[in-house]
Design a protein around this motif. Structure first.
Motif, PDB file in Angstrom:
ATOM      1  N   SER A 275      -9.434   3.580  -4.335  1.00 21.68           N
ATOM      2  CA  SER A 275      -8.603   4.893  -4.665  1.00 21.68           C
ATOM      3  C   SER A 275      -9.128   5.169  -3.253  1.00 21.68           C
ATOM      4  O   SER A 275      -8.389   6.298  -2.030  1.00 21.68           O
ATOM      5  N   LEU A 276     -10.105   4.812  -2.101  1.00 25.00           N
ATOM      6  CA  LEU A 276     -10.210   4.489  -0.653  1.00 25.00           C
ATOM      7  C   LEU A 276      -9.514   5.178  -0.305  1.00 25.00           C
ATOM      8  O   LEU A 276      -9.786   5.649   1.158  1.00 25.00           O
ATOM      9  N   ALA A 277      -9.197   4.265  -0.120  1.00 30.36           N
ATOM     10  CA  ALA A 277      -7.649   3.719   0.565  1.00 30.36           C
ATOM     11  C   ALA A 277      -6.906   4.753   1.171  1.00 30.36           C
ATOM     12  O   ALA A 277      -6.354   4.663   3.016  1.00 30.36           O
ATOM     13  N   VAL A 278      -6.935   6.187   0.514  1.00 35.07           N
ATOM     14  CA  VAL A 278      -5.910   6.933   1.393  1.00 35.07           C
ATOM     15  C   VAL A 278      -6.729   7.318   2.919  1.00 35.07           C
ATOM     16  O   VAL A 278      -5.985   8.403   3.623  1.00 35.07           O
ATOM     17  N   ALA A 279      -8.061   7.647   2.712  1.00 25.97           N
ATOM     18  CA  ALA A 279      -8.873   7.814   4.134  1.00 25.97           C
ATOM     19  C   ALA A 279      -8.346   6.346   5.402  1.00 25.97           C
ATOM     20  O   ALA A 279      -8.062   7.463   6.149  1.00 25.97           O
ATOM     21  N   VAL A 280      -7.615   5.722   5.357  1.00 30.39           N
ATOM     22  CA  VAL A 280      -6.936   5.090   6.446  1.00 30.39           C
ATOM     23  C   VAL A 280      -5.513   5.082   6.345  1.00 30.39           C
ATOM     24  O   VAL A 280      -5.099   4.151   6.957  1.00 30.39           O
ATOM     25  N   GLY A 281      -4.959   5.672   5.318  1.00 30.04           N
ATOM     26  CA  GLY A 281      -3.312   5.529   5.200  1.00 30.04           C
ATOM     27  C   GLY A 281      -2.990   4.222   4.849  1.00 30.04           C
ATOM     28  O   GLY A 281      -1.376   4.858   4.918  1.00 30.04           O
ATOM     29  N   TYR A 282      -3.472   4.104   3.832  1.00 30.27           N
ATOM     30  CA  TYR A 282      -3.093   2.596   2.838  1.00 30.27           C
ATOM     31  C   TYR A 282      -2.429   3.388   2.002  1.00 30.27           C
ATOM     32  O   TYR A 282      -2.506   4.271   0.802  1.00 30.27           O
TER      33      TYR A 282
END
Length: 334
Positions: A275-282
């Protein structure tokens, strides 16, 4: 004996009945909480309900395996986000288990240099937050690599640049079931064309999840190997097995009963950490939920969908790993 068997069966059925009642109570409580929250929102004049899932999303998803456009409903957007989550979590888990196993074995190697390097890696990676590592890897991919017109050819047909990683991909003709060949990427005038392209966001997410989780898997593997008694290793040596054969035939199979339960927790953490992928725009599940929340204002509903999906993913992983654990556990270990 005849009196004991029915009593034991009654105890089993009593335990199962209590489990069913507990599940029903939890499900009923969850349903009441959701219903009460929706009714409270409606009483305050806030639009609520899950009917928005059938409405047109109105936004695009930049990448993924599921074809999606802005005219399709929100439920399909959430499905695309779920597929993108699995698309990142599965290869990250495979890499983490393989690399972590090698690190764990290296932590017990007789060579001091190898043992020290593995120890430094584990201690360093475990003590740096995953979000920081993901951001650092993303910035490295997008800032330090050359532009697409000057892509680096790592292997024949494998190109790496700021635009991501281009790989050969099976080429299938329309109507054909089996691929007819490979579509090889080629360096063009402005970028790499052909094949399959993995975005820098995807590479950062998979790489960070894999490298971070591998450090924890290494300690699990090291502890599992150390749990095997020295007598087993001496017996293997007496049979004339080499060090590699001892590890593969004798040590690792017995260490699995210690490794698998702890490894299950790490795989669960890896899936939730995606869910941390939101930080890089995935565009994984949480990213899609945030976009849907901003578009509809249904904060409670979007968060509830995300919670339910992650719960189902976690239960699926737990069931699969528990099944595997039952296969590798020693008889009488339970």
């Amino acid at each position: 004996m005849s009196d004991f068997v029915p009593a034991s069966r009654r105890a089993v059925w009593r335990g199962r009945a209590l489990q069913v009642l507990l599940i029903a109570a939890v499900a009923g409580g969850a349903f009441w909480l959701v219903h009460h929250a929706l009714e409270t929102l409606r009483a305050r004049g806030v639009r609520s309900g899950f009917d928005f899932l059938l409405q047109s999303a109105g936004f695009e998803i930049s990448e993924g395996w599921l074809d999606f456009d802005s005219g399709q409903p929100f439920w399909r957007a959430f499905l695309a986000g779920l597929i993108n989550t699995v698309r990142a979590a599965v290869p990250a888990a495979l890499i983490a288990v393989a690399f972590g196993t090698l690190l764990g074995i290296g932590r017990l190697a007789p060579h001091a240099l190898l043992r020290g390097l593995c120890g430094v890696y584990v201690d360093t990676v475990r003590n740096v937050p995953l979000l920081v590592q993901m951001l650092m890897l993303y910035f490295a991919l997008t800032q330090l690599l050359p532009d697409s017109m000057e892509a680096i050819e790592l292997l024949p047909g494998v190109w790496l640049s700021k635009g991501g990683l281009a790989l050969p991909w099976p080429l299938r003709e329309p109507g054909a079931f089996w691929p007819s060949g490979l579509d090889w990427p080629e360096q063009g005038g402005f970028n790499v064309t052909g094949g399959a392209a993995l975005s820098p966001e995807y590479l950062a997410v998979v790489g960070a999840l894999a490298l971070y989780t591998a450090a924890f898997v290494a300690e699990i593997v090291r502890a599992g190997i150390a749990s095997v008694s020295s007598g087993q290793k001496l017996a293997a040596q007496a049979l004339g097995l080499s060090s590699g054969q001892q590890l593969r035939i004798v040590v690792l199979p017995q260490a699995l009963r210690v490794i698998v339960p702890s490894l299950t927790n790490q795989l669960l953490s890896l899936t939730k950490n995606s869910s941390l992928a939101v930080a890089v725009g995935y565009p994984e599940l949480v990213s899609v939920a945030n976009t849907s929340l901003n578009a509809t204002g249904r904060a409670f509903e979007c968060i509830a969908v995300v919670m339910l999906v992650y719960l189902l993913l976690s239960l699926t992983i737990s069931a699969a790993m528990n099944f595997y654990n039952a296969r590798v556990a020693l008889r009488g270990w339970q």
